[in-house]
Scaffold this motif. Structure first.
Motif, PDB file in Angstrom:
ATOM      1  N   ASP B  84       0.805  -1.227   0.000  1.00 56.80           N
ATOM      2  CA  ASP B  84       0.000   0.000   0.000  1.00 56.80           C
ATOM      3  C   ASP B  84       0.836   1.274   0.000  1.00 56.80           C
ATOM      4  OD1 ASP B  84      -2.620  -1.305   0.342  1.00 56.80           O
ATOM      5  OD2 ASP B  84      -1.832  -1.875   2.314  1.00 56.80           O
ATOM      6  N   VAL B  85       1.954   1.240   0.717  1.00 57.86           N
ATOM      7  CA  VAL B  85       2.792   2.437   0.885  1.00 57.86           C
ATOM      8  C   VAL B  85       4.253   2.034   0.707  1.00 57.86           C
ATOM      9  CG1 VAL B  85       3.528   4.260   2.481  1.00 57.86           C
ATOM     10  CG2 VAL B  85       1.160   3.424   2.556  1.00 57.86           C
ATOM     11  N   ILE B  86       4.974   2.782  -0.133  1.00 57.74           N
ATOM     12  CA  ILE B  86       6.387   2.494  -0.375  1.00 57.74           C
ATOM     13  C   ILE B  86       7.255   3.408   0.486  1.00 57.74           C
ATOM     14  CG2 ILE B  86       8.234   2.624  -2.109  1.00 57.74           C
ATOM     15  CD1 ILE B  86       6.303   0.311  -2.571  1.00 57.74           C
ATOM     16  N   VAL B  87       8.238   2.822   1.154  1.00 55.78           N
ATOM     17  CA  VAL B  87       9.239   3.619   1.854  1.00 55.78           C
ATOM     18  C   VAL B  87      10.504   3.608   0.990  1.00 55.78           C
ATOM     19  CG1 VAL B  87      10.580   3.928   3.970  1.00 55.78           C
ATOM     20  CG2 VAL B  87       8.276   2.916   4.076  1.00 55.78           C
ATOM     21  N   ALA B  88      10.910   4.790   0.523  1.00 49.53           N
ATOM     22  CA  ALA B  88      12.115   4.907  -0.308  1.00 49.53           C
ATOM     23  C   ALA B  88      13.269   5.282   0.608  1.00 49.53           C
ATOM     24  CB  ALA B  88      11.912   5.964  -1.387  1.00 49.53           C
ATOM     25  N   VAL B 117       0.632   5.690  -5.790  1.00 49.76           N
ATOM     26  CA  VAL B 117       0.878   5.017  -4.505  1.00 49.76           C
ATOM     27  C   VAL B 117       1.751   5.936  -3.644  1.00 49.76           C
ATOM     28  CG1 VAL B 117       2.066   3.053  -3.424  1.00 49.76           C
ATOM     29  CG2 VAL B 117       0.652   2.699  -5.459  1.00 49.76           C
ATOM     30  N   PRO B 118       1.387   6.146  -2.375  1.00 57.59           N
ATOM     31  CA  PRO B 118       2.167   7.071  -1.548  1.00 57.59           C
ATOM     32  C   PRO B 118       3.572   6.560  -1.240  1.00 57.59           C
ATOM     33  CG  PRO B 118       0.291   6.180  -0.308  1.00 57.59           C
ATOM     34  CD  PRO B 118       0.170   5.658  -1.702  1.00 57.59           C
ATOM     35  N   VAL B 119       4.514   7.495  -1.247  1.00 55.88           N
ATOM     36  CA  VAL B 119       5.918   7.182  -0.984  1.00 55.88           C
ATOM     37  C   VAL B 119       6.363   7.957   0.256  1.00 55.88           C
ATOM     38  CG1 VAL B 119       8.283   7.400  -1.873  1.00 55.88           C
ATOM     39  CG2 VAL B 119       6.399   6.790  -3.423  1.00 55.88           C
ATOM     40  N   VAL B 120       6.991   7.252   1.184  1.00 55.21           N
ATOM     41  CA  VAL B 120       7.554   7.883   2.371  1.00 55.21           C
ATOM     42  C   VAL B 120       9.066   7.944   2.191  1.00 55.21           C
ATOM     43  CG1 VAL B 120       7.919   7.617   4.866  1.00 55.21           C
ATOM     44  CG2 VAL B 120       5.683   7.077   3.858  1.00 55.21           C
ATOM     45  N   ALA B 121       9.656   9.114   2.432  1.00 54.86           N
ATOM     46  CA  ALA B 121      11.102   9.285   2.262  1.00 54.86           C
ATOM     47  C   ALA B 121      11.825   8.903   3.542  1.00 54.86           C
ATOM     48  CB  ALA B 121      11.420  10.733   1.903  1.00 54.86           C
ATOM     49  N   ALA B 122      12.888   8.111   3.419  1.00 57.05           N
ATOM     50  CA  ALA B 122      13.681   7.696   4.578  1.00 57.05           C
ATOM     51  C   ALA B 122      15.156   7.918   4.290  1.00 57.05           C
ATOM     52  CB  ALA B 122      13.433   6.225   4.889  1.00 57.05           C
ATOM     53  N   GLY B 123      15.901   8.362   5.305  1.00 54.55           N
ATOM     54  CA  GLY B 123      17.341   8.527   5.136  1.00 54.55           C
ATOM     55  C   GLY B 123      17.744   9.980   5.045  1.00 54.55           C
ATOM     56  N   GLY B 124      18.490  10.464   6.036  1.00 62.01           N
ATOM     57  CA  GLY B 124      19.025  11.818   5.978  1.00 62.01           C
ATOM     58  C   GLY B 124      18.095  12.888   6.508  1.00 62.01           C
ATOM     59  N   ILE B 125      16.949  12.483   7.047  1.00 63.67           N
ATOM     60  CA  ILE B 125      15.941  13.452   7.496  1.00 63.67           C
ATOM     61  C   ILE B 125      15.908  13.484   9.019  1.00 63.67           C
ATOM     62  CG2 ILE B 125      13.496  14.073   7.418  1.00 63.67           C
ATOM     63  CD1 ILE B 125      13.391  12.352   4.785  1.00 63.67           C
ATOM     64  N   ALA B 126      16.093  14.656   9.609  1.00 67.57           N
ATOM     65  CA  ALA B 126      16.089  14.745  11.073  1.00 67.57           C
ATOM     66  C   ALA B 126      15.345  15.959  11.593  1.00 67.57           C
ATOM     67  CB  ALA B 126      17.519  14.768  11.613  1.00 67.57           C
ATOM     68  N   ASP B 127      14.962  16.866  10.702  1.00 65.03           N
ATOM     69  CA  ASP B 127      14.281  18.062  11.198  1.00 65.03           C
ATOM     70  C   ASP B 127      13.245  18.534  10.173  1.00 65.03           C
ATOM     71  OD1 ASP B 127      15.727  19.358   9.196  1.00 65.03           O
ATOM     72  OD2 ASP B 127      17.221  20.175  10.571  1.00 65.03           O
ATOM     73  N   GLY B 128      12.655  19.699  10.435  1.00 67.89           N
ATOM     74  CA  GLY B 128      11.604  20.200   9.563  1.00 67.89           C
ATOM     75  C   GLY B 128      12.103  20.541   8.172  1.00 67.89           C
ATOM     76  N   ARG B 129      13.405  20.890   8.075  1.00 74.15           N
ATOM     77  CA  ARG B 129      13.964  21.149   6.748  1.00 74.15           C
ATOM     78  C   ARG B 129      13.931  19.879   5.911  1.00 74.15           C
ATOM     79  NH1 ARG B 129      19.468  24.010   8.860  1.00 74.15           N
ATOM     80  NH2 ARG B 129      19.294  22.259  10.312  1.00 74.15           N
TER      81      ARG B 129
END
Lengths: 281, 281
Positions: B84-88, B117-129
């Motif tokens: 249902d949802v892809i995590v990239a 299909v919704p994609v969730v971004a993973a990796g390198g993300i730690a704040d609102g930026r």
């Protein structure tokens, strides 16, 4: 230096907007820098190694100085040396790659380190989504390479352009020193090709001991014979086994699928970024 | 499975909002999946390898199914299998890393491959930026790990948390199979520590031939003895040479500098992203 002077003069006839010249500091650049300043190049961009010894000369010559870094610590050092604009280059960038931190975590770390000095994001950006993301990360702009390799204006070999258009995001490889002839010890990212694959299947031998060392695989009118493992951008004036040469490309190559004029690319990217930022949140 | 059942029941008492359980497919997960579905876990997230054989069971059990991928091709396969949802997940992510493409170029390529299909971004993300950037890239949301390791709620060893808080963006390393005991052949990213450094200075020997193989460097109440090179998240219930263990961290670790409650982290990230997107362009 004469060729460079001619090219700069041509640029001045083509535009009244700012443009830059990139000087790689693994090679002597004093003479080229002097030509740039004599010819009033508005922006001098340094790449690789410490630019401290050239920054003040460039600034006194009237140029804005950029320097490309791969870490927040390098960014701070560059700002201390007087650099006006920092380029934060992520590991996913094509061609020679300065650091090992990806753009997404690198840009905010560099911004935090040097703010309010402007930071330009480089690596992994090919469209308006990437530009909008770079701005969200705190960058003042984006440095885009791979997408422009596919432009009509880029004087690269047609076969190299074809490979760029065909490749997807997983088709590049980061190499410590594979294409190191003429520019040793400078990590880089290229498309995987037969040269890379043969080197991998033979157990990744060290420089000097690789299959086909010294083998001439092509020639270029401007550069002469091209050997296997040479650091060389396959030019429109080259011929030979283009597929075996260093096919520089960033991971954003997966987002590049058509040839366009450079002006059209710039317009399209700016409009897409603008539209995305208007629609969010 | 009994521990898991207890933890899921506790989660249901703590929140009426959706939560997920992550199942790593390099290990047998049929029994855990059955427990999750019996206990009405709203989201099942699969990681590593092909989830096809478990997707329909999870969906028939009423769960939303996510799967983490490292390339657009893997994303397409997952969607074809009913995910249902892809995590990239970008290469800069901490812990076990599925692919070798960084988040910035990966997310748009995956979005292009599987939209709508919704994609969730993973990796390198730690704040609102990072969250704002992920949304600009076309993601529906962000998957954040390292920042939450520094939360009060994360049951990790205090020394591991201290190392997270101290590290900068250039302090991690991507390893093909260094911390491979108990989970072999699964590339991962950790902080550089003495185990990594000794392995590097001894010439990066292959698994089984590294200095201190089999050496017990600590113990955990829940896991038992911990050996050098073990794939292990240093827990609050562990003791020993914590600094020598697998200190999972993403490159966003440079953006993590204080311990907060998880709810505060979530609120801060959402507010910062919102504020950035309102101010741009």
């Amino acid at each position: 230096a004469d060729t460079m002077r001619r090219q700069i003069r041509e640029m001045h006839t083509l535009t009244s907007r700012p443009f830059g010249v990139n000087l790689v500091l693994d090679f002597p650049q004093e003479e080229r820098l002097a030509v740039c300043l004599e010819e009033r190049v508005p922006i001098i961009s340094f790449f690789w190694r410490d630019p401290s010894h050239l920054v003040s000369r460039a600034k006194e010559g009237g140029a804005i100085v950029m320097h490309t870094v791969g870490s927040a610590a390098d960014a701070r050092r560059a700002v201390d040396a007087g650099v006006d604009v920092i380029v934060a280059q992520g590991w996913e960038a094509g061609g020679h790659v300065r650091g090992s931190v990806a753009t997404m975590p690198l840009v905010p770390a560099v911004v935090d380190a040097v703010s309010p000095v402007p930071v330009v994001a480089a690596g992994g950006i090919a469209d308006g989504r990437g530009l909008a993301a770079a701005l969200a990360l705190g960058a003042a702009g984006a440095w885009i390479g791979t997408r422009f390799l596919a432009s009509n204006e880029a004087a690269i070999h047609p076969r190299y352009r074809e490979r760029i258009l065909q490749a997807n995001e997983a088709d590049t490889i980061y190499l410590d020193n594979l294409f190191d002839i003429r520019w040793p010890n400078a990590p880089h990212r290229t498309l995987r090709n037969q040269t890379v694959q043969t080197w991998e299947t033979t157990g990744r031998p060290a420089s000097g001991k690789r299959p086909g060392e010294g083998e001439v695989i092509g020639t270029s009118k401007s550069v002469g014979p091209i050997v296997r493992y040479q650091s060389y951008t396959p030019g429109a004036d080259s011929e030979g086994d283009i597929d075996a040469m260093s096919l520089w490309a960033g991971q954003s190559v997966g987002l590049v699928s058509k040839t366009q004029f450079a002006a059209e690319i710039v317009r399209e990217i700016a409009e897409q970024a603008d539209s995305i930022l208007r629609q969010l949140p």
